[in-house]
Design an enzyme around this catalytic site. Structure first.
Site, PDB file in Angstrom:
ATOM      1  N   CYS A  31       0.649  -1.202   0.026  1.00 15.86           N
ATOM      2  CA  CYS A  31      -0.285  -0.282  -0.623  1.00 15.86           C
ATOM      3  C   CYS A  31       0.744   1.611   0.087  1.00 15.86           C
ATOM      4  O   CYS A  31       0.131   2.137  -0.945  1.00 15.86           O
ATOM      5  CB  CYS A  31      -0.765  -0.446   1.181  1.00 15.86           C
ATOM      6  SG  CYS A  31      -0.505   0.105   2.803  1.00 15.86           S
ATOM      7  N   HIS A  78      -2.147   0.507   7.284  1.00 13.98           N
ATOM      8  CA  HIS A  78      -2.452   0.732   6.340  1.00 13.98           C
ATOM      9  C   HIS A  78      -1.994   2.295   5.780  1.00 13.98           C
ATOM     10  O   HIS A  78      -2.101   3.220   5.769  1.00 13.98           O
ATOM     11  CB  HIS A  78      -4.464   0.345   6.319  1.00 13.98           C
ATOM     12  CG  HIS A  78      -4.348   0.262   4.636  1.00 13.98           C
ATOM     13  ND1 HIS A  78      -4.326   0.277   2.916  1.00 13.98           N
ATOM     14  CD2 HIS A  78      -5.345   1.272   4.131  1.00 13.98           C
ATOM     15  CE1 HIS A  78      -4.945  -0.019   2.748  1.00 13.98           C
ATOM     16  NE2 HIS A  78      -5.782   1.580   2.780  1.00 13.98           N
ATOM     17  N   ASP A  96      -8.432   5.611  -1.313  1.00 13.80           N
ATOM     18  CA  ASP A  96      -7.768   4.218  -0.301  1.00 13.80           C
ATOM     19  C   ASP A  96      -8.070   2.918  -1.356  1.00 13.80           C
ATOM     20  O   ASP A  96      -9.855   2.983  -1.928  1.00 13.80           O
ATOM     21  CB  ASP A  96      -8.907   4.163   0.466  1.00 13.80           C
ATOM     22  CG  ASP A  96      -8.231   2.962   0.853  1.00 13.80           C
ATOM     23  OD1 ASP A  96      -7.295   2.342   0.759  1.00 13.80           O
ATOM     24  OD2 ASP A  96      -8.916   2.742   2.380  1.00 13.80           O
TER      25      ASP A  96
END
Length: 223
Positions: A31, A78, A96
Site C-alpha cells: 500500500c 494501511h 483508498d
C-alpha cells in the site's frame, strides 16, 4: 498533460461519481508504494495540483493486527491519500485503493465508515494517524521491500513489477521511520505549529482519530 485542478463542477462530481480504481497501479500488500504512485498519477492527470501540494499521505495504524469473529479486521498499518480542496463547499477527498467505499470518498464519510470513531476497540489497540505532505513524501520516501521477505529471503507476497522507490537523496529504505509511532508523540492540540510541521517535516505529524478532520480544516490553501 493537464496541470491544473479540476474545476468546481468536476471536483464536486468526484464526491459522488467514483473513478475506476483500475486507472491506478495497485499491488496487493504494498500500500505504501501504491499510494506513492497514486499521488504521482493524480498530479499528472490534473486531478490534483501539478506539485501534489493538495495531497497528504496517511498511514493508518493500530498497535496490533487481529482477526475477530464478527469480521472486523484490525490492520497493523494501511496507507491512503487525502486531497484537500480549496472550495469551502466541497469535501476533502480520500483516495483508498483498498476500500470498498466509492473511489474517491469524502473525508467525513470515510472517517465515519472506515475509521468508525464510535466503534469501541479493546484497550490494547490505539489508532494513530501520521499526516505527511505528499510533495515531501514523494521526495523522501524509499523502500527496498525488505519488510516483505521472510528470514530466508523469500517474498512473503509477490512484489510490484516497477523498480523499487529510492529517495532523492539516495536513501534506499526508510519505511521503518514512517512505521515507528508512539502515543507520546501524538499532537494534543491542533494549532499553527502543527500545520507548519505538516508542511515542513519529513515525517509530518501524528494525530489521534478525534483530531484528523480538525487538522485538515485548519490547513490553509496556498494556491
Amino acid at each position: 498533460m493537464a496541470t491544473s485542478n479540476l474545476d468546481s463542477s468536476s471536483s464536486s462530481s468526484l464526491a459522488t461519481a467514483p473513478l475506476g480504481v483500475s486507472r491506478f497501479h495497485h499491488t496487493p500488500y504494498y500500500c505504501e508504494e501504491n499510494v506513492y504512485l497514486l499521488c504521482k498519477k493524480l498530479s499528472e492527470d490534473g486531478i490534483a495540483k501539478s506539485d501534489s501540494s493538495d495531497l497528504y499521505v496517511i498511514p493508518l495504524w493500530h498497535q496490533k493486527a487481529s482477526h475477530r469473529a464478527d469480521g472486523v479486521i484490525l490492520w497493523d498499518y494501511h496507507v491512503i491519500c487525502v486531497q484537500k480542496r480549496k472550495e469551502s463547499n466541497l469535501p476533502h477527498l480520500v483516495w483508498d485503493l483498498d476500500s470498498s467505499l466509492p473511489f474517491p470518498s469524502p473525508l467525513a464519510t470515510y472517517v465515519a465508515e472506515t475509521v468508525r470513531p464510535s466503534f469501541q476497540l479493546f484497550s490494547e489497540f490505539q489508532r494513530v494517524f501520521r499526516i505527511v505532505h505528499a510533495p515531501i513524501f514523494l521526495r523522501s520516501f524509499a523502500s527496498d521491500r525488505r519488510h516483505m521477505k521472510d528470514s530466508a529471503g523469500n517474498w512473503v507476497n509477490p512484489p510490484p513489477s516497477h523498480e523499487v522507490i529510492v529517495a532523492e537523496d539516495g536513501t534506499t529504505h526508510n519505511l521503518n521511520e514512517y512505521m515507528e509511532m508512539s502515543s507520546v508523540d501524538v499532537v494534543k492540540n491542533i494549532g499553527a505549529d502543527t500545520v507548519d510541521m505538516v508542511s515542513t517535516q519529513k515525517l509530518g505529524v501524528l494525530v489521534s482519530e478525534s483530531k484528523l478532520e480538525e487538522l485538515f480544516s485548519q490547513i490553509p490553501d496556498n494556491s
